[in-house]
Design an enzyme around this catalytic site. Structure first.
Site, mmCIF file in Angstrom:
data_model
loop_
_atom_site.group_PDB
_atom_site.id
_atom_site.type_symbol
_atom_site.label_atom_id
_atom_site.label_comp_id
_atom_site.label_asym_id
_atom_site.label_seq_id
_atom_site.Cartn_x
_atom_site.Cartn_y
_atom_site.Cartn_z
ATOM 1 N N GLU A 20 -4.695 -9.444 -10.903
ATOM 2 C CA GLU A 20 -5.717 -10.392 -10.326
ATOM 3 C C GLU A 20 -6.654 -11.177 -11.222
ATOM 4 O OE1 GLU A 20 -6.947 -7.015 -6.575
ATOM 5 O OE2 GLU A 20 -7.941 -6.780 -8.641
ATOM 6 N N ASP A 51 -3.407 -8.982 2.676
ATOM 7 C CA ASP A 51 -2.720 -8.382 3.888
ATOM 8 C C ASP A 51 -3.674 -8.244 5.125
ATOM 9 O OD1 ASP A 51 -3.633 -6.171 1.463
ATOM 10 O OD2 ASP A 51 -4.218 -5.417 3.484
HETATM 11 N N1 SAH Z 1 0.426 0.295 -4.663
HETATM 12 C C1 SAH Z 1 -0.414 -0.910 -5.149
HETATM 13 C C2 SAH Z 1 -1.682 -0.441 -5.246
HETATM 14 C C3 SAH Z 1 -2.776 -1.574 -5.124
HETATM 15 S S1 SAH Z 1 -4.316 -0.862 -4.442
HETATM 16 C C4 SAH Z 1 0.133 -1.476 -6.012
HETATM 17 O O1 SAH Z 1 1.527 -1.202 -6.411
HETATM 18 O O2 SAH Z 1 -0.149 -2.415 -6.721
HETATM 19 C C5 SAH Z 1 -4.904 -2.597 -3.686
HETATM 20 C C6 SAH Z 1 -5.786 -3.315 -4.497
HETATM 21 O O3 SAH Z 1 -5.991 -4.354 -4.054
HETATM 22 C C7 SAH Z 1 -7.245 -2.446 -4.616
HETATM 23 O O4 SAH Z 1 -7.716 -2.930 -5.982
HETATM 24 C C8 SAH Z 1 -8.133 -2.936 -3.393
HETATM 25 O O5 SAH Z 1 -9.287 -3.218 -3.853
HETATM 26 C C9 SAH Z 1 -7.286 -4.416 -2.947
HETATM 27 N N2 SAH Z 1 -6.611 -4.536 -1.565
HETATM 28 C C10 SAH Z 1 -5.944 -5.351 -1.008
HETATM 29 N N3 SAH Z 1 -5.592 -5.007 0.041
HETATM 30 C C11 SAH Z 1 -6.351 -4.020 0.495
HETATM 31 C C12 SAH Z 1 -6.369 -3.071 1.575
HETATM 32 N N4 SAH Z 1 -5.700 -3.422 2.727
HETATM 33 N N5 SAH Z 1 -7.330 -1.943 1.567
HETATM 34 C C13 SAH Z 1 -7.639 -1.631 0.543
HETATM 35 N N6 SAH Z 1 -7.682 -2.201 -0.475
HETATM 36 C C14 SAH Z 1 -7.015 -3.533 -0.821
#
Ligand code: SAH
Length: 239
Positions: free
Chosen positions: A18, A203
């Site tokens: 990001e 998303d």
């Molecule tokens: N498994 C993912 C982890 C990303 S967590 C990976 O492999 O990269 C998601 C990150 O994006 C967090 O920092 C959060 O703030 C943001 N984010 C984006 N979409 C989100 C959602 N639907 N719910 C919660 N956080 C979300």
């Protein structure tokens, strides 16, 4: 807002992906070991006389430290060691098709900023303590000038969404689901440090797709949109 003129602006990110486009755009340089032995990372530079800081939560075991605990720690460090005039929590979020959100949309935060997974009681002020109801600066005019939407950030510790979380999101009007904003907003509120969140949608929580898959598919588009938005916000404060 009209005479708010921050000189030291700190962009706070959870994930390296990001932050990377903004670090590159302003040629921000890493200040090695600034927060050592703690994991957050500082990148620093300037633009037309303003100081720009980009702070990341850092990594452990090769993975970005997403979530509320790293965000809380980082915010405490940012305020005590950098003392910015404005914190901009920049990142990605889930949003809702039912609210008219689309992948890649950029939003600025509206107050209040809430948690949606802290269920600690319904009376005696515990409900409010759990949810948070934290302030952020009024970005209505900035959003209007720059062509962004505005929305309420709602934060929890999970990427997926339990039914109980959705119920709290609906009850409190949450629109931008993330994993850091409310944690940052809590610490910023304790110090009265002005905060704004800028989030781009990776998303759609009600779009029928698997969240993690959709998140990955759109992470680079959303991060690029966040970078463009951060540049516009910097330029806005130069006017
Ligand atoms: N498994 C993912 C982890 C990303 S967590 C990976 O492999 O990269 C998601 C990150 O994006 C967090 O920092 C959060 O703030 C943001 N984010 C984006 N979409 C989100 C959602 N639907 N719910 C919660 N956080 C979300």
């Amino acid at each position: 807002m009209n005479n708010f003129n921050p000189q030291r602006i700190c962009f706070m990110f959870a994930m390296h992906a990001e932050a990377a486009p903004l670090i590159e755009k302003y040629s921000l340089e890493e200040v090695a070991d600034f927060f050592a032995p703690l994991p957050p990372k500082l990148f620093k530079g300037s633009h037309n006389g303003k100081e720009i800081f980009a702070v990341l939560n850092g990594q452990q075991n090769g993975l970005d430290l997403v979530g509320c605990e790293p965000a809380t720690l980082t915010t405490q460090l940012v305020i005590s060691k950098i003392n910015p005039d404005l914190i901009v929590n920049a990142g990605t979020c889930g949003a809702f098709k039912a609210n008219g959100s689309e992948i890649g949309d950029v939003y600025l935060s509206k107050a209040p900023i809430n948690f949606h997974d802290r269920r600690v009681g319904d009376s005696g002020g515990w409900y409010e303590m759990g949810v948070g109801f934290y302030p952020c600066i009024d970005a209505t005019e900035i959003a209007k000038d720059l062509g962004f939407k505005t929305g309420h950030c709602t934060t929890g510790s999970s990427l997926d969404m339990a039914d109980e979380d959705l119920a709290l999101i609906k009850k409190n009007g949450g629109e931008l689901k993330d994993m850091e904003a409310a944690a940052i907003a809590w610490v910023a509120s304790l110090y009265n440090t002005p905060l704004m969140c800028v989030k781009s949608v990776t998303d759609l929580c009600d779009g029928g797709r698997a969240t993690e898959e959709e998140f990955h598919e759109n992470l680079s588009l959303a991060s690029n949109n966040v970078k463009d938005a951060c540049i516009k916000i910097m330029d806005y404060f130069l006017k």
